[in-house]
Write a protein that holds these residues in place. Structure first.
Motif, PDB file in Angstrom:
ATOM      1  N   ALA A  13       0.755  -1.174  -0.297  1.00  0.00           N
ATOM      2  CA  ALA A  13      -0.252  -0.174   0.030  1.00  0.00           C
ATOM      3  C   ALA A  13       0.355   0.956  -0.241  1.00  0.00           C
ATOM      4  CB  ALA A  13      -1.033  -0.061   1.041  1.00  0.00           C
TER       5      ALA A  13
ATOM      6  N   ILE B  60       1.255   5.026   1.798  1.00  0.00           N
ATOM      7  CA  ILE B  60       1.392   5.662   2.564  1.00  0.00           C
ATOM      8  C   ILE B  60       0.467   7.207   3.043  1.00  0.00           C
ATOM      9  CG2 ILE B  60       3.238   7.062   3.314  1.00  0.00           C
ATOM     10  CD1 ILE B  60       3.351   6.357   5.908  1.00  0.00           C
TER      11      ILE B  60
ATOM     12  N   ALA C 197      11.947  11.238   5.957  1.00  0.00           N
ATOM     13  CA  ALA C 197      12.529  12.594   5.965  1.00  0.00           C
ATOM     14  C   ALA C 197      14.475  12.062   6.011  1.00  0.00           C
ATOM     15  CB  ALA C 197      12.557  14.157   6.062  1.00  0.00           C
TER      16      ALA C 197
ATOM     17  N   GLY D 136      12.693  17.707   1.522  1.00  0.00           N
ATOM     18  CA  GLY D 136      11.829  16.928   0.383  1.00  0.00           C
ATOM     19  C   GLY D 136      12.986  16.095  -0.058  1.00  0.00           C
TER      20      GLY D 136
ATOM     21  N   VAL E 176       9.749   7.956  -0.267  1.00  0.00           N
ATOM     22  CA  VAL E 176       8.574   8.202   0.645  1.00  0.00           C
ATOM     23  C   VAL E 176       8.309  10.005   0.941  1.00  0.00           C
ATOM     24  CG1 VAL E 176       8.916   7.495   2.918  1.00  0.00           C
ATOM     25  CG2 VAL E 176       7.078   7.617   2.065  1.00  0.00           C
TER      26      VAL E 176
ATOM     27  N   GLY F 131      15.047   1.697   1.933  1.00  0.00           N
ATOM     28  CA  GLY F 131      15.341   2.506   0.536  1.00  0.00           C
ATOM     29  C   GLY F 131      16.602   2.766   0.260  1.00  0.00           C
ATOM     30  N   ALA F 132      16.035   3.819   0.255  1.00  0.00           N
ATOM     31  CA  ALA F 132      17.890   4.695   0.047  1.00  0.00           C
ATOM     32  C   ALA F 132      19.382   4.371   0.920  1.00  0.00           C
ATOM     33  CB  ALA F 132      17.133   6.574  -0.407  1.00  0.00           C
TER      34      ALA F 132
HETATM   35  N1  AR6 Z   1       4.113   4.195   0.058  1.00  0.00           N
HETATM   36  C1  AR6 Z   1       5.075   3.645   1.300  1.00  0.00           C
HETATM   37  N2  AR6 Z   1       5.847   2.984   1.811  1.00  0.00           N
HETATM   38  C2  AR6 Z   1       6.519   4.021   0.367  1.00  0.00           C
HETATM   39  C3  AR6 Z   1       6.037   4.522  -0.727  1.00  0.00           C
HETATM   40  C4  AR6 Z   1       5.199   4.827  -0.844  1.00  0.00           C
HETATM   41  N3  AR6 Z   1       4.516   6.160  -0.994  1.00  0.00           N
HETATM   42  N4  AR6 Z   1       7.385   4.912  -1.617  1.00  0.00           N
HETATM   43  C5  AR6 Z   1       8.244   4.834  -1.226  1.00  0.00           C
HETATM   44  N5  AR6 Z   1       7.846   3.891   0.168  1.00  0.00           N
HETATM   45  P1  AR6 Z   1      12.962   5.853   1.234  1.00  0.00           P
HETATM   46  P2  AR6 Z   1      14.572   5.294   3.486  1.00  0.00           P
HETATM   47  C6  AR6 Z   1       9.377   2.907   0.992  1.00  0.00           C
HETATM   48  O1  AR6 Z   1      13.928   5.074   0.357  1.00  0.00           O
HETATM   49  O2  AR6 Z   1      14.911   4.638   3.383  1.00  0.00           O
HETATM   50  C7  AR6 Z   1      14.973   9.980   0.498  1.00  0.00           C
HETATM   51  O3  AR6 Z   1      15.322  10.608  -0.650  1.00  0.00           O
HETATM   52  C8  AR6 Z   1       9.947   2.384   0.884  1.00  0.00           C
HETATM   53  O4  AR6 Z   1       9.610   0.928  -0.985  1.00  0.00           O
HETATM   54  O5  AR6 Z   1      11.511   6.286   0.565  1.00  0.00           O
HETATM   55  O6  AR6 Z   1      14.400   6.047   5.016  1.00  0.00           O
HETATM   56  C9  AR6 Z   1      14.790  10.929   2.279  1.00  0.00           C
HETATM   57  O7  AR6 Z   1      14.921  12.172   1.216  1.00  0.00           O
HETATM   58  C10 AR6 Z   1      10.997   1.609   1.250  1.00  0.00           C
HETATM   59  O8  AR6 Z   1      10.288   0.005   1.416  1.00  0.00           O
HETATM   60  O9  AR6 Z   1      13.052   5.980   3.014  1.00  0.00           O
HETATM   61  C11 AR6 Z   1      15.995  10.457   2.716  1.00  0.00           C
HETATM   62  O10 AR6 Z   1      16.863  10.945   1.790  1.00  0.00           O
HETATM   63  C12 AR6 Z   1      10.893   2.464   2.180  1.00  0.00           C
HETATM   64  O11 AR6 Z   1       9.360   3.298   1.651  1.00  0.00           O
HETATM   65  C13 AR6 Z   1      16.189   9.526   2.002  1.00  0.00           C
HETATM   66  O12 AR6 Z   1      15.497   9.105   1.035  1.00  0.00           O
HETATM   67  C14 AR6 Z   1      12.297   3.609   2.550  1.00  0.00           C
HETATM   68  O13 AR6 Z   1      12.507   4.119   1.897  1.00  0.00           O
HETATM   69  C15 AR6 Z   1      15.305   8.337   3.089  1.00  0.00           C
HETATM   70  O14 AR6 Z   1      16.101   6.776   2.763  1.00  0.00           O
END
Ligand code: AR6
Length: 206
Positions: A29, A31, A43, A49, A53, A143-144
């Motif tokens: 899903a 979020i 974040a 930004g 996510v 993720g990242a």
């Molecule tokens: N809904 C739910 N989960 C999501 C969504 C969504 N719409 N989109 C992605 N995910 P990440 P991090 C999942 O990379 O590792 C950003 O650039 C994704 O599949 O978003 O904490 C920030 O600005 C993964 O499982 O966050 C920071 O620079 C999870 O969210 C950096 O990335 C987290 O992936 C933070 O990295």
């Protein structure tokens, strides 16, 4: 990217504590569609930004969220890993966004687990301070920021169990996982932690 729908809804679960507080592990899903009082953003320290996510939340929530983030960043400089701040939810269904910064995974010996646990504790504490009842977390840092999924799931869920136990207002926490493989790993960790904590029941709810 869109959330995958691969028919694993039956592996989505709810942990229920003795006093009726719940932790849902839900997915696959997006979020940004959650209707909890707050959603948590993974974040970065700039609060300005990014992708993943963070990008999805700012795109869907609109400019009011970024405007408030800029104000906060103007006051505090940058947000350290493990800390959290709160803004409006802008155009989102959720009234608030809680922005927290997960640790960048550097092998596990740089206090990553402590910082990831702190993200969950601080987000729940901030929601509680604002008298919110419910909030949703993504899989922060996985993720990242490269945190291995199984380890992140254990740390995130066990910190949430502890923080929820002492919250006065927050009664419902959801983990909203974007893809099937992440969902499965969080479900497994939740079941394991619930069975080692006698005070939780597990229900397959969806
Ligand atoms: N809904 C739910 N989960 C999501 C969504 C969504 N719409 N989109 C992605 N995910 P990440 P991090 C999942 O990379 O590792 C950003 O650039 C994704 O599949 O978003 O904490 C920030 O600005 C993964 O499982 O966050 C920071 O620079 C999870 O969210 C950096 O990335 C987290 O992936 C933070 O990295």
């Amino acid at each position: 990217m869109t959330a995958q729908n691969k028919g694993v809804q039956d592996s989505t679960i709810r942990l229920i504590s003795e006093n009726g507080k719940t932790i849902d592990v839900f997915g696959p899903a997006d979020i940004t569609r959650e209707t909890t009082d707050a959603i948590v953003n993974a974040a970065n320290s700039s609060l300005l930004g990014g992708g993943g996510v963070d990008g999805a939340i700012h795109r869907t929530g609109g400019p009011a969220i970024l405007a408030e983030c800029r104000q906060i960043a103007g006051k505090i400089g940058s947000l350290a890993a493990g800390k959290a701040v709160i803004t409006t939810g802008g155009n989102l269904a959720a009234k608030y966004v809680i922005h927290t910064v997960g640790p960048i995974y550097r092998g596990g010996a740089s206090r990553e687990a402590e910082k990831l646990a702190s993200c969950h504790r601080e987000s729940i504490r901030l929601a509680d301070e604002h008298r919110l009842n419910s909030l949703s977390f993504p899989a922060i840092s996985t993720g990242a920021y490269g945190y291995p999924l199984a380890e992140a799931a254990s740390v995130a869920i066990s910190a949430t169990i502890d923080a929820l136990a002492i919250a006065a207002h927050v009664t419902k926490v959801r983990f909203v996982l974007f893809d099937v493989s992440t969902l499965k790993i969080y479900v497994r960790a939740a079941k394991r932690l619930a069975s080692s904590t006698a005070s939780f029941q597990v229900e397959e709810v969806f």
